[in-house]
Scaffold this motif. Structure first.
Motif, PDB file in Angstrom:
ATOM      1  N   THR A   1      54.186  62.845  47.108  1.00 50.90           N
ATOM      2  CA  THR A   1      54.298  63.257  48.499  1.00 50.90           C
ATOM      3  C   THR A   1      55.759  63.267  48.890  1.00 50.90           C
ATOM      4  O   THR A   1      56.585  62.597  48.231  1.00 50.90           O
ATOM      5  CB  THR A   1      53.524  62.313  49.442  1.00 50.90           C
TER       6      THR A   1
ATOM      7  N   ASP B   1      51.372  73.419  47.977  1.00 52.14           N
ATOM      8  CA  ASP B   1      51.743  72.034  48.296  1.00 52.14           C
ATOM      9  C   ASP B   1      53.149  71.778  47.790  1.00 52.14           C
ATOM     10  O   ASP B   1      53.359  71.160  46.747  1.00 52.14           O
ATOM     11  CB  ASP B   1      50.754  71.056  47.661  1.00 52.14           C
TER      12      ASP B   1
ATOM     13  N   GLU C   1      54.603  68.003  46.854  1.00 51.53           N
ATOM     14  CA  GLU C   1      54.452  67.347  45.554  1.00 51.53           C
ATOM     15  C   GLU C   1      55.334  68.084  44.558  1.00 51.53           C
ATOM     16  O   GLU C   1      55.219  69.302  44.403  1.00 51.53           O
ATOM     17  CB  GLU C   1      52.996  67.370  45.097  1.00 51.53           C
TER      18      GLU C   1
END
Length: 341
Positions: free
Chosen positions: A19, A71, A74
């Motif tokens: 994250t 995403d 990540e």
């Protein structure tokens, strides 16, 4: 992924951040059949990235940073020491990209195909379809207007039509004796310009004065008149006009009912030098028989030796009988004087 089996067992060390707020940690990367596996030093899997969804954040720069599509928080970071793994991931991404559908490219291909189809329709189908439609819907009065306008332009070169009064009366008698399928044609004798005989839209037949003055009997000029009647039946004069003048002239006639003066000028010039389309001998013989005209005088006028018109000479439907007279002797003499002295 089997295309790159050379990479299916390589491993590399990378820094993985699950994250944006997490600390980077050292992990072991390995490439499988369709996945990039992330594991810790104890060979415990921490994650799997689907290779077709792997993106690079900094193409061409090191350390290389990758992330799963959708995403970007990540990330995997590979140093320059892991160039083999970087190359493997890039080659796999390139191979996958080649196999992906490209909607933009497909749209371009489809668009080009549509444009090509439209162009082909305009070039090959539309002109003929427009001419056919014009031939069906343009009224006779418009055809006669076009024919008269063309005649006016032709007479600027040929000179005014021969108009000696008694000769004109005799010419009308000949037109009545040799009517077109739609009625008596408008026969016009010109002092020069036209090559023997020709026809225009609206039932106009042009005749060179030599066809009348240089022969002793009216069968010669009658043969030329019949031949023009037949040409007009075999190919619509209006369609011939539009085929020569083009699509724009056709569309203009259909939409406005008029033809541009420049278009008329160009066609008039063309008509003065155009060679007549040959009429099949069988068709010509049938026409001469239908109009009761002897074939031999016309055939010898076409070729004085008779060599090239022998088939027509031998097929003369009136070789042994006399058809109805074309004109009386007096009217033929008057017709021969239609252009004056």
């Amino acid at each position: 992924m089997t295309a790159l089996k050379e990479y299916d067992r390589i491993e590399a060390t990378a820094l993985w951040r699950p994250t944006p707020d997490a600390q980077r940690r050292e992990v072991i990367l390995s490439i499988g059949e369709s996945t990039l596996t992330i594991a810790d030093n104890n060979d415990r899997a921490l994650g799997h990235w689907f290779l077709p969804a792997v993106e690079r954040a900094n193409p061409g720069h090191l350390p290389a940073v990758f992330y799963p599509d959708g995403d970007s928080g990540e990330t995997l970071e590979l140093s320059e020491n892991e160039q083999q793994m970087i190359d493997a991931i890039e080659k796999l991404r390139a191979a996958i990209d080649r196999g992906k559908p490209h909607p933009g490219r497909l749209r371009l291909v489809v668009s080009l195909a549509v444009v090509a189809a439209v162009v082909a329709m305009v070039v090959f189908w539309l002109p003929g379809a427009a001419r056919d439609h014009a031939a069906r819907v343009v009224p006779d009065v418009a055809r006669k207007e076009i024919g008269s306008a063309l005649l006016t332009r032709i007479t600027r070169v040929s000179g005014l039509p021969c108009a000696e009064a008694e000769g004109v009366k005799a010419l009308r008698k000949l037109a009545a004796r040799l009517p077109s399928p739609k009625g008596a044609a408008r026969l016009v004798v010109l002092p020069a310009g036209v090559q023997e005989a020709s026809h225009l839209p609206g039932g106009i037949i042009l005749l060179n004065r030599a066809l009348i003055e240089d022969f002793e009997e009216p069968d010669v000029v009658a043969g030329y008149i019949v031949a023009e009647h037949l040409r007009a039946q075999l190919s619509d004069p209006l369609k011939d006009f539009l085929a020569q003048t083009g699509l724009i002239a056709t569309l203009r006639l259909l939409t406005t009912g008029h033809v541009a003066p420049a278009t008329l000028d160009a066609y008039a010039e063309h008509q003065l030098v155009a060679k007549p389309v040959a009429v099949p001998v069988q068709t010509l013989v049938a026409g001469l028989k239908a109009w009761s005209v002897r074939a031999r005088p016309y055939a010898y006028a076409l070729d004085i030796t008779g060599e090239t018109t022998l088939e027509l000479i031998e097929a003369d439907p009136f070789a042994n009988t006399a058809p109805e007279p074309l004109l009386s002797d007096n009217n033929w003499q008057r017709l021969q004087s239609i252009c004056g002295s």
